[in-house]
Design a protein around this motif. Structure first.
Motif, short mmCIF file in Angstrom:
data_model
loop_
_atom_site.label_atom_id
_atom_site.label_comp_id
_atom_site.label_asym_id
_atom_site.label_seq_id
_atom_site.Cartn_x
_atom_site.Cartn_y
_atom_site.Cartn_z
N TYR A 41 32.53 40.55 40.03
CA TYR A 41 32.26 41.56 41.06
C TYR A 41 33.57 41.97 41.75
CZ TYR A 41 30.67 43.94 45.19
OH TYR A 41 30.49 44.89 46.18
N ASN A 42 34.37 41.00 42.15
CA ASN A 42 35.63 41.29 42.84
C ASN A 42 36.58 42.07 41.94
OD1 ASN A 42 34.72 39.94 45.14
ND2 ASN A 42 35.67 38.00 44.53
N ASP A 43 36.72 41.65 40.69
CA ASP A 43 37.63 42.34 39.77
C ASP A 43 37.17 43.76 39.47
OD1 ASP A 43 39.17 40.05 39.69
OD2 ASP A 43 38.39 39.37 37.75
N LYS A 97 38.77 38.66 29.96
CA LYS A 97 39.80 39.70 30.14
C LYS A 97 39.37 41.04 29.55
CE LYS A 97 43.85 36.88 30.72
NZ LYS A 97 45.19 36.55 30.33
N SER A 98 38.62 41.01 28.47
CA SER A 98 38.15 42.27 27.88
C SER A 98 36.81 42.72 28.49
CB SER A 98 38.01 42.14 26.36
OG SER A 98 37.05 41.17 26.03
N LEU A 99 36.14 41.82 29.21
CA LEU A 99 34.85 42.16 29.81
C LEU A 99 34.99 43.16 30.96
CD1 LEU A 99 31.79 41.76 30.11
CD2 LEU A 99 32.28 39.73 31.53
N VAL A 100 35.96 42.96 31.83
CA VAL A 100 36.10 43.83 33.00
C VAL A 100 36.35 45.28 32.58
CG1 VAL A 100 37.46 44.30 35.09
CG2 VAL A 100 36.82 41.94 34.50
N PRO A 101 37.30 45.56 31.68
CA PRO A 101 37.47 46.97 31.24
C PRO A 101 36.21 47.53 30.56
CG PRO A 101 39.34 45.63 30.54
CD PRO A 101 38.33 44.69 31.11
N LYS A 102 35.52 46.69 29.80
CA LYS A 102 34.29 47.12 29.14
C LYS A 102 33.24 47.55 30.16
CE LYS A 102 30.86 45.06 26.01
NZ LYS A 102 30.52 43.84 25.28
N LEU A 103 33.11 46.78 31.23
CA LEU A 103 32.14 47.12 32.28
C LEU A 103 32.61 48.36 33.06
CD1 LEU A 103 31.24 43.56 33.57
CD2 LEU A 103 29.79 45.08 32.25
N HIS A 117 23.68 47.41 35.92
CA HIS A 117 22.73 46.40 35.45
C HIS A 117 23.36 45.65 34.29
CE1 HIS A 117 18.31 45.42 34.22
NE2 HIS A 117 19.11 44.37 34.13
N ILE A 118 23.57 44.36 34.49
CA ILE A 118 24.10 43.49 33.45
C ILE A 118 23.00 42.53 33.05
CG2 ILE A 118 25.81 41.73 32.86
CD1 ILE A 118 27.59 42.93 35.08
N THR A 119 22.64 42.54 31.78
CA THR A 119 21.65 41.60 31.29
C THR A 119 22.36 40.57 30.40
OG1 THR A 119 19.49 41.35 30.22
CG2 THR A 119 20.90 43.08 29.37
N LEU A 120 22.14 39.31 30.72
CA LEU A 120 22.80 38.21 30.03
C LEU A 120 22.03 37.80 28.78
CD1 LEU A 120 23.56 35.93 33.08
CD2 LEU A 120 25.24 37.14 31.70
N LYS A 171 32.42 48.18 50.26
CA LYS A 171 32.07 47.86 48.88
C LYS A 171 30.87 48.71 48.48
CE LYS A 171 34.05 43.36 48.72
NZ LYS A 171 34.17 42.17 47.97
N SER A 172 31.08 49.58 47.51
CA SER A 172 29.99 50.45 47.08
C SER A 172 29.42 50.01 45.74
CB SER A 172 30.49 51.89 46.99
OG SER A 172 31.54 51.98 46.06
N LEU A 173 29.95 48.96 45.18
CA LEU A 173 29.48 48.49 43.89
C LEU A 173 28.31 47.53 44.07
CD1 LEU A 173 29.87 48.24 40.80
CD2 LEU A 173 31.44 46.34 41.27
N LEU A 174 27.21 47.84 43.41
CA LEU A 174 26.05 46.94 43.38
C LEU A 174 25.82 46.52 41.94
CD1 LEU A 174 23.59 48.88 45.71
CD2 LEU A 174 24.93 46.87 46.28
N ILE A 175 25.61 45.23 41.74
CA ILE A 175 25.37 44.70 40.40
C ILE A 175 24.06 43.94 40.38
CG2 ILE A 175 26.17 43.12 38.60
CD1 ILE A 175 29.02 43.62 39.51
#
Length: 190
Positions: free
Chosen positions: A128-130, A179-185, A147-150, A3-7
């Motif tokens: 993260y998984n998706d 459902k639209s969040l994952v493609p956006k990220l 970096h995701i800021t809520l 896993k190379s993705l860090l959030i």
């Protein structure tokens, strides 16, 4: 599985304060059935060009937060006048200070920042998984952390500048618009 993705997931003072101000402003125009948090029953302290100035300040803050994460608390506490001078009518400093204090008390309580960050707990792991699986399937590897800021409510006044690897996401995006969040990220990971 590698896993190379860090959030990094956090909820910033300044962007949530901006949403707080946005909602106060919008409540002046909304009917009772559509009011947003927070609601205050008082005259408008905001400048006539609020929406334009708000969007400019929002984008300036995004850039500053992206450049240096510690800018968040520094801006909120040390540049308090920036919000007042940009978005409020002159001679409304007392009203501004009441709004600032109300936000600050709420944000530092368990009902504020802590609750906003915890509200996406399990969903953050799913995200993260998706994201990780989607990137793996497309053969893309992130070059740095995401970096995701809520924010506690949606940003509706304008459009955010696009900054790779830095995204502002509302709680609603996590729970209703997932459902639209994952493609956006995925799009923000260049």
């Amino acid at each position: 599985m590698e896993k190379s993705l860090l959030i990094q997931l956090d909820a910033t003072y300044v962007l949530n304060f901006m949403i707080y101000l946005q909602n106060l402003y919008l409540n002046e125009k909304l009917d009772d059935d559509n009011l947003k948090y927070p609601f205050m029953q008082s005259g408008s302290p905001f400048i006539e060009t609020f929406e334009e100035k708000f969007q400019d300040l929002w984008n300036e803050l995004l850039v500053r937060l992206c450049e240096k994460e510690s800018n968040d608390v520094e801006i909120f506490y040390n540049e308090k006048r920036l919000f007042y001078e940009t978005l409020f009518e002159r001679d409304t400093s007392k009203h501004f200070n009441e709004i600032y204090k109300a936000f600050s008390v709420w944000w530092r309580s368990l009902a504020g920042q802590f609750s906003v960050e915890r509200s996406v707990g399990d969903k953050a792991q799913n995200l993260y998984n998706d994201l990780s699986n989607g990137l793996k399937q497309s053969g893309r590897k992130p070059q740095k952390y995401l970096h995701i800021t809520l924010i506690f409510d949606e940003y509706v006044i304008g459009k955010s500048v696009s900054i790779p690897y830095f995204l502002t996401v509302s709680i609603q995006d996590f729970w209703i618009n997932y459902k639209s969040l994952v493609p956006k990220l995925q799009e923000s990971i260049k």
